[in-house]
Design an enzyme around this catalytic site. Structure first.
Site, PDB file in Angstrom:
ATOM      1  N   TYR A  16       0.851  -1.200   0.000  1.00 33.90           N
ATOM      2  CA  TYR A  16       0.000   0.000   0.000  1.00 33.90           C
ATOM      3  C   TYR A  16       0.877   1.236   0.000  1.00 33.90           C
ATOM      4  O   TYR A  16       1.872   1.303   0.735  1.00 33.90           O
ATOM      5  CB  TYR A  16      -0.927   0.033   1.225  1.00 33.90           C
ATOM      6  CG  TYR A  16      -2.355  -0.217   0.810  1.00 33.90           C
ATOM      7  CD1 TYR A  16      -2.992   0.678  -0.051  1.00 33.90           C
ATOM      8  CD2 TYR A  16      -3.058  -1.336   1.237  1.00 33.90           C
ATOM      9  CE1 TYR A  16      -4.295   0.462  -0.467  1.00 33.90           C
ATOM     10  CE2 TYR A  16      -4.358  -1.555   0.829  1.00 33.90           C
ATOM     11  CZ  TYR A  16      -4.978  -0.649  -0.034  1.00 33.90           C
ATOM     12  OH  TYR A  16      -6.251  -0.867  -0.444  1.00 33.90           O
ATOM     13  N   GLU A  38      -0.582   4.815  -0.552  1.00 31.82           N
ATOM     14  CA  GLU A  38      -1.397   6.007  -0.825  1.00 31.82           C
ATOM     15  C   GLU A  38      -0.543   7.258  -0.670  1.00 31.82           C
ATOM     16  O   GLU A  38       0.235   7.383   0.285  1.00 31.82           O
ATOM     17  CB  GLU A  38      -2.599   6.061   0.116  1.00 31.82           C
ATOM     18  CG  GLU A  38      -3.681   5.093  -0.320  1.00 31.82           C
ATOM     19  CD  GLU A  38      -4.846   5.017   0.654  1.00 31.82           C
ATOM     20  OE1 GLU A  38      -4.884   5.798   1.606  1.00 31.82           O
ATOM     21  OE2 GLU A  38      -5.696   4.151   0.438  1.00 31.82           O
ATOM     22  N   ASP A  83      -7.004  13.219 -25.495  1.00 26.80           N
ATOM     23  CA  ASP A  83      -7.005  11.818 -25.063  1.00 26.80           C
ATOM     24  C   ASP A  83      -6.317  11.027 -26.171  1.00 26.80           C
ATOM     25  O   ASP A  83      -6.900  10.749 -27.216  1.00 26.80           O
ATOM     26  CB  ASP A  83      -8.452  11.359 -24.863  1.00 26.80           C
ATOM     27  CG  ASP A  83      -8.544   9.894 -24.461  1.00 26.80           C
ATOM     28  OD1 ASP A  83      -7.549   9.170 -24.606  1.00 26.80           O
ATOM     29  OD2 ASP A  83      -9.633   9.480 -24.016  1.00 26.80           O
ATOM     30  N   THR A  94      -3.665   5.654 -22.349  1.00 32.19           N
ATOM     31  CA  THR A  94      -3.564   4.345 -21.708  1.00 32.19           C
ATOM     32  C   THR A  94      -2.201   3.785 -22.099  1.00 32.19           C
ATOM     33  O   THR A  94      -1.615   4.190 -23.104  1.00 32.19           O
ATOM     34  CB  THR A  94      -4.662   3.365 -22.168  1.00 32.19           C
ATOM     35  OG1 THR A  94      -4.683   3.342 -23.594  1.00 32.19           O
ATOM     36  CG2 THR A  94      -6.016   3.780 -21.645  1.00 32.19           C
ATOM     37  N   LYS A 121      -2.405   0.000 -25.074  1.00 42.88           N
ATOM     38  CA  LYS A 121      -2.845  -0.115 -26.479  1.00 42.88           C
ATOM     39  C   LYS A 121      -1.599  -0.092 -27.370  1.00 42.88           C
ATOM     40  O   LYS A 121      -0.758  -0.985 -27.254  1.00 42.88           O
ATOM     41  CB  LYS A 121      -3.852   0.994 -26.794  1.00 42.88           C
ATOM     42  CG  LYS A 121      -5.156   0.883 -25.980  1.00 42.88           C
ATOM     43  CD  LYS A 121      -6.197   1.858 -26.472  1.00 42.88           C
ATOM     44  CE  LYS A 121      -7.524   1.717 -25.744  1.00 42.88           C
ATOM     45  NZ  LYS A 121      -7.559   2.475 -24.480  1.00 42.88           N
ATOM     46  N   ARG A 153      -1.786  -2.792 -18.515  1.00 47.56           N
ATOM     47  CA  ARG A 153      -3.084  -2.132 -18.523  1.00 47.56           C
ATOM     48  C   ARG A 153      -3.061  -0.971 -17.533  1.00 47.56           C
ATOM     49  O   ARG A 153      -2.765  -1.158 -16.360  1.00 47.56           O
ATOM     50  CB  ARG A 153      -4.146  -3.138 -18.083  1.00 47.56           C
ATOM     51  CG  ARG A 153      -5.456  -2.816 -18.631  1.00 47.56           C
ATOM     52  CD  ARG A 153      -6.434  -3.919 -18.542  1.00 47.56           C
ATOM     53  NE  ARG A 153      -7.610  -3.428 -19.217  1.00 47.56           N
ATOM     54  CZ  ARG A 153      -7.888  -3.666 -20.478  1.00 47.56           C
ATOM     55  NH1 ARG A 153      -7.092  -4.447 -21.202  1.00 47.56           N
ATOM     56  NH2 ARG A 153      -8.966  -3.159 -21.024  1.00 47.56           N
TER      57      ARG A 153
HETATM   58  N1  DSN Z   1     -12.697   0.291 -25.074  1.00 47.01           N
HETATM   59  C1  DSN Z   1     -11.507   0.881 -25.638  1.00 47.01           C
HETATM   60  C2  DSN Z   1     -11.395   0.593 -27.082  1.00 47.01           C
HETATM   61  O1  DSN Z   1     -11.632  -0.538 -27.468  1.00 47.01           O
HETATM   62  O2  DSN Z   1     -11.051   1.468 -27.852  1.00 47.01           O
HETATM   63  C3  DSN Z   1     -11.389   2.301 -25.342  1.00 47.01           C
HETATM   64  O3  DSN Z   1     -11.414   2.477 -23.962  1.00 47.01           O
END
Ligand code: DSN
Length: 423
Positions: free
Chosen positions: A57, A59, A203, A229, A232, A238
């Protein structure tokens, strides 16, 4: 894969979970994955993600924790922050956001008050749930004005965005998309935001890998805040990431913790640090070039076979196919392709007459297959297989034949990191 060996410790203790994991490993290994938002992280990323840092932990932020025993935790988070700032040339990085949605939630909390006006791309035109959808916190907490693509070009209409921004005077202009395949002009959007008295939030979840590799213009010099993110195109664990100017560091950090999250997932932060270092290597740039080349090839091969690609092509890793000419819904196409071993997702196309759960298109993406080593020859072959299935979507013999070909091709391109499942 020797699944008995791969899940050895887990199998001894919990055979049910081990068996399901083993089936999923087998599914991934024997199919071709064209889900644009998915990828395969490296073994090093998986090792960090699987580590005992998840037990701790912490925080707070480095040097200001609410728990003792954080000396190495601080080192890890500082390393991840420094690497993120270097990779994206950002003044400040928050690496604690658990996901892209939470990165956006925190950024809005830092920049807006409940009820403020914001502008975001319509979900059905390629935006994201968190960009103002009425079923999402964003649409419930803020007053969103949606914008979309031009009906003819199916690309962002910057003049229309400017007109809407000047009319509605939003506090925040959000740009970025989850199914838009064209370059986004962040410089122009900052200009629009300035004219309208708004701040700009980019984004870049989908394109973060290309931005890191210098193959897509970066939003970071233009946007007040950029979110992403890490799992991707960036090919990490993740998780979420928030980048901003130095002067926004305090409100952004406070919005993440204590504003929205509790303890950070330190194992994921360690894995983010590994991924940022990987993304600084020349191999990563070569990988991103290949992602783009593969997407262009997939789009042009599908077009050659008579399929309609939204906006006429792609500049990134996404290929959005309009199935209206084939008179198949996205849902039916997704199901037929899955039966043949080709994993895609149904997707609305701009001005789609069908609801999202049915939709008129499918979204394809090349990051995961490129990580497995597939190149333009495989893209040509996969395009032909997709066309074969969608030409006879209810014919089970066609599906079976294609399934066999897919299994054979997938077998030649192992999923990296799969052998790691010993942890
Ligand atoms: N759900 C994601 C996607 O497939 O693009 C985006 O958060």
């Amino acid at each position: 894969m020797d699944t008995a060996k791969a899940f050895f410790s887990l199998a001894r203790q919990d055979s049910k979970v081990a068996q399901i994991l083993s089936l999923e490993a087998e599914r991934q290994a024997s199919t071709v994955n064209l889900i644009a938002s998915e990828n395969h992280a490296s073994r090093a990323v998986l090792e960090a993600q699987c580590s005992l840092l998840g037990d701790k932990y912490a925080e707070g932020y480095p040097g200001h924790r609410y728990y003792s025993g954080c000396v190495h935790i601080d080192e890890i988070e500082e390393l991840a922050v420094e690497r993120a700032k270097k990779l994206f040339r950002a003044g400040h990085a928050n690496v604690q956001a658990h996901s892209g949605s939470q990165a956006n939630m925190a950024a809005y909390a830092a920049l807006l008050k409940h009820g403020d006006t914001a502008m975001g791309m319509r979900l059905s035109h390629g935006g994201h749930l968190t960009h103002g959808s009425q079923v999402n916190f964003s649409g419930k907490c803020y007053s969103f004005v949606p914008y979309g693509v031009d009906r003819k070009t199916e690309m962002l209409d910057y003049d229309e965005i400017e007109r809407l921004a000047l009319e509605h005077k939003p506090q925040l202009l959000i740009v970025g998309a989850s199914s838009y395949s064209r370059i986004i002009d962040f410089e122009r959007l900052r200009h629009i935001a300035d004219k309208a008295g708004a701040r700009l939030l980019a984004d870049m979840a989908h394109i973060a890998g290309m931005v890191a590799a210098g193959l897509h213009p970066s939003p970071v010099p233009h946007a007040h805040v950029s979110t992403a993110t890490t799992h991707k195109t960036l090919r990490g664990p993740r998780g979420g990431l928030i980048l901003s100017r130095e002067e926004l560091a305090a409100p952004i950090d406070a919005a993440v913790f204590p504003g929205m999250q509790g303890g950070p997932c330190m194992h994921m932060i360690a894995a983010k640090a590994v991924c940022f270092a990987e993304a600084m290597q020349s191999e990563f740039v070569a990988y991103q070039k290949s992602v783009l080349e593969n997407a262009r090839t997939l789009a042009s091969e599908l077009q050659r076979c008579g399929m309609r690609i939204v906006s006429g092509g792609t500049d990134n890793h996404i290929v959005l196919v309009d199935l209206s000419p084939q008179a198949i819904s996205g849902k039916d196409a997704e199901e037929a392709l899955e039966a043949a071993g080709i994993t895609v997702n149904r997707n609305t196309i701009p001005f789609d007459p069908r609801p999202a759960r049915i939709s008129s298109g499918i979204r394809l993406g090349t990051p995961a297959l490129t990580t497995r080593g597939c190149g333009v020859d495989e893209m040509k072959r996969i395009a032909a297989l997709i066309v074969r299935v969608l030409s006879s979507p209810t014919d089970s013999s066609v599906r079976e034949l294609v399934r066999g070909e897919v299994r054979e091709m997938a077998g030649q391109f192992p999923v990296p990191g799969m052998q790691h499942q010993v942890c």
